[in-house]
Design a protein around this motif. Structure first.
Motif, PDB file in Angstrom:
ATOM      1  N   ARG A 195      19.473  19.109  26.043  1.00 58.37           N
ATOM      2  CA  ARG A 195      20.813  18.681  25.636  1.00 58.37           C
ATOM      3  C   ARG A 195      20.777  17.596  24.556  1.00 58.37           C
ATOM      4  O   ARG A 195      21.831  17.178  24.066  1.00 58.37           O
ATOM      5  N   MET A 196      19.590  17.095  24.191  1.00 55.01           N
ATOM      6  CA  MET A 196      19.523  16.076  23.152  1.00 55.01           C
ATOM      7  C   MET A 196      20.117  16.615  21.851  1.00 55.01           C
ATOM      8  O   MET A 196      19.629  17.610  21.315  1.00 55.01           O
ATOM      9  N   ALA A 197      21.159  15.985  21.370  1.00 50.67           N
ATOM     10  CA  ALA A 197      21.986  16.540  20.304  1.00 50.67           C
ATOM     11  C   ALA A 197      21.272  16.575  18.961  1.00 50.67           C
ATOM     12  O   ALA A 197      20.401  15.751  18.673  1.00 50.67           O
ATOM     13  N   PRO A 198      21.645  17.525  18.107  1.00 49.25           N
ATOM     14  CA  PRO A 198      21.025  17.618  16.785  1.00 49.25           C
ATOM     15  C   PRO A 198      21.177  16.361  15.944  1.00 49.25           C
ATOM     16  O   PRO A 198      20.342  16.085  15.084  1.00 49.25           O
ATOM     17  N   ARG A 199      22.239  15.567  16.180  1.00 48.95           N
ATOM     18  CA  ARG A 199      22.397  14.370  15.348  1.00 48.95           C
ATOM     19  C   ARG A 199      21.400  13.278  15.716  1.00 48.95           C
ATOM     20  O   ARG A 199      21.282  12.276  15.015  1.00 48.95           O
ATOM     21  N   ALA A 200      20.675  13.460  16.849  1.00 46.61           N
ATOM     22  CA  ALA A 200      19.609  12.528  17.179  1.00 46.61           C
ATOM     23  C   ALA A 200      18.398  12.885  16.318  1.00 46.61           C
ATOM     24  O   ALA A 200      17.832  13.957  16.469  1.00 46.61           O
ATOM     25  N   PRO A 201      17.995  12.042  15.378  1.00 41.52           N
ATOM     26  CA  PRO A 201      16.914  12.395  14.460  1.00 41.52           C
ATOM     27  C   PRO A 201      15.612  12.660  15.212  1.00 41.52           C
ATOM     28  O   PRO A 201      15.272  11.956  16.174  1.00 41.52           O
ATOM     29  N   ARG A 202      14.878  13.712  14.802  1.00 45.69           N
ATOM     30  CA  ARG A 202      13.572  14.007  15.369  1.00 45.69           C
ATOM     31  C   ARG A 202      12.489  13.386  14.495  1.00 45.69           C
ATOM     32  O   ARG A 202      12.511  13.552  13.271  1.00 45.69           O
ATOM     33  N   THR A 203      11.541  12.718  15.137  1.00 44.12           N
ATOM     34  CA  THR A 203      10.380  12.180  14.451  1.00 44.12           C
ATOM     35  C   THR A 203       9.158  12.828  15.080  1.00 44.12           C
ATOM     36  O   THR A 203       9.032  12.840  16.306  1.00 44.12           O
ATOM     37  N   TYR A 204       8.279  13.386  14.259  1.00 44.39           N
ATOM     38  CA  TYR A 204       7.129  14.121  14.774  1.00 44.39           C
ATOM     39  C   TYR A 204       5.840  13.330  14.566  1.00 44.39           C
ATOM     40  O   TYR A 204       5.631  12.752  13.501  1.00 44.39           O
TER      41      TYR A 204
END
Length: 391
Positions: free
Chosen positions: A377-386
């Protein structure tokens, strides 16, 4: 390390994904699976971890194939250059089955209309369609039922055999899905395995001998070696979460959580005893205290049901819980009367149990759901850092 190109380095919250953890988890699952190969399930944007980076990490860890529920996600992965064997199983009439066949994506067939669509698409593309057949062994969801001598499964395999004779389709696998794999001793587990064996025998008598048979999801991969067959099909465990939390934490199975969600306090202030906090004042300060504002809410994946329950760890304050109701874009946390930190301090929302951080399972337990839902459920507007190789 790479991140979303639209994300500023000063973002107030982020979802960090450890690609090396995903690769290591797949390697651990491969070892546990014995002679069976591993299909890493990367559906639902890889359970919220990011489809493409996670798929590549899973393959690096030794996955022999990828599973993607929605046909559109499978096409996206293939068009991004991921050329591993790939299975998809959810599509409605009118879907671009021809596009999937043209890309070498294996399409699941569990009904006559799906078979008809696949054969028609194969005729248009001029290619033999790679398919897998799904039998319903008791979940009553997808799959053709085997419930007697004149069942939908009998009808389907007979029709598929005719399609094979015409060169329209090639059957690469037969599969099903457990009802209660997270309860290994439940009688349905053995019962479904017996029904599946009968379904494979029925297919064999119709002339269908698929090279792959698979039934084991994450829970069965970890707890039921008799279900490993030719291939296992883990999803949640690929991302380092336990599908059987009552039987063991991730580290008990040689897994580590790949996702870590952090935020930064955007406001810190002192309030007096008796002051209510957030909508409806469902929490009232029992003493003078310091509260912090965290700029994440239910629009970002924080369950609204986590009001006064959700666990967090705040730099300089240790463990705390969401204070008052969860709002759309923010939560408040009681930091205690002696808190000496400030805006900008880190808040761990979802972390790693081995590091004594609040976990997806902790959030699931207090909100009455499952850890699958917390990470997806973590929303797309939460930036992903890899992080890790391939980032």
């Amino acid at each position: 390390m790479t991140s979303d190109p639209h994300a500023s380095s000063a973002t107030s919250f982020t979802v960090q994904v450890d690609l090396d953890a995903i690769a290591a988890n797949v390697a651990a699952l491969r070892e546990r699976a014995g002679s069976a190969s591993v299909m890493a399930v990367v559906k639902a944007d890889a359970y919220g971890h990011g489809l493409l980076p996670s798929a590549r990490a899973a393959l690096r860890g030794g996955a022999a194939a990828l599973g993607v529920a929605q046909l559109e996600e499978a096409v996206r992965a293939r068009d991004a250059g991921i050329d591993a064997p790939m299975l998809t199983w959810l599509y409605a009439p009118g879907a671009d089955v021809a596009g999937a066949i043209d890309r070498g994506i294996e399409v699941t067939v569990s009904s006559r209309w799906q078979l008809d669509d696949v054969i028609a698409a194969a005729a248009r593309t001029g290619a033999t369609a790679p398919i897998q057949l799904k039998v319903d062994t008791g979940l009553a969801r997808g799959g053709a039922l085997l419930d007697g001598e004149a069942s939908a499964w009998h009808d389907l395999v007979a029709s598929v055999a005719a399609g094979m004779a015409d060169g329209a389709v090639e059957v690469r696998g037969i599969w099903t899905h457990f009802v209660y794999a997270d309860a290994p001793d439940h009688p349905t587990v053995r019962g479904q395995q017996e029904v599946f064996a009968e379904a494979v025998a029925v297919a064999g008598r119709a002339g269908l001998r698929a090279p792959l048979h698979h039934i084991a999801n994450s829970a069965a991969t970890l707890t039921n070696p008799s279900a490993h067959l030719d291939m296992v099909r883990p999803g949640l465990a690929v991302y380092g979460l336990s599908p059987v939390p009552d039987l063991g934490a991730p580290q008990d199975f040689g897994l580590r959580e790949a996702m870590r969600v952090t935020a930064r306090l955007s406001l810190v202030k002192r309030i007096r005893a008796g002051q209510g906090v957030s909508y409806g004042h469902t929490w009232t300060a029992p003493e003078d205290t310091v509260v912090g504002l965290v700029p994440m809410g239910y629009a970002d994946g924080i369950p609204r049901a986590a009001g006064n329950l959700g666990p967090v760890r705040v730099q300089g304050a240790g463990r705390s819980t969401v204070t008052g109701r969860v709002c759309m874009d923010q939560i408040v946390v009681d930091l205690g009367p002696d808190f000496g930190g400030s805006a900008g301090d880190e808040v761990v929302v979802v972390g790693r149990g081995a590091d004594d951080e609040p976990t997806a399972q902790d959030w699931a337990a207090v909100t009455g759901t499952i850890n699958y839902e917390i990470v997806t459920r973590m929303a797309p507007r939460a930036p992903r850092t890899y992080l890790g190789e391939g980032a």
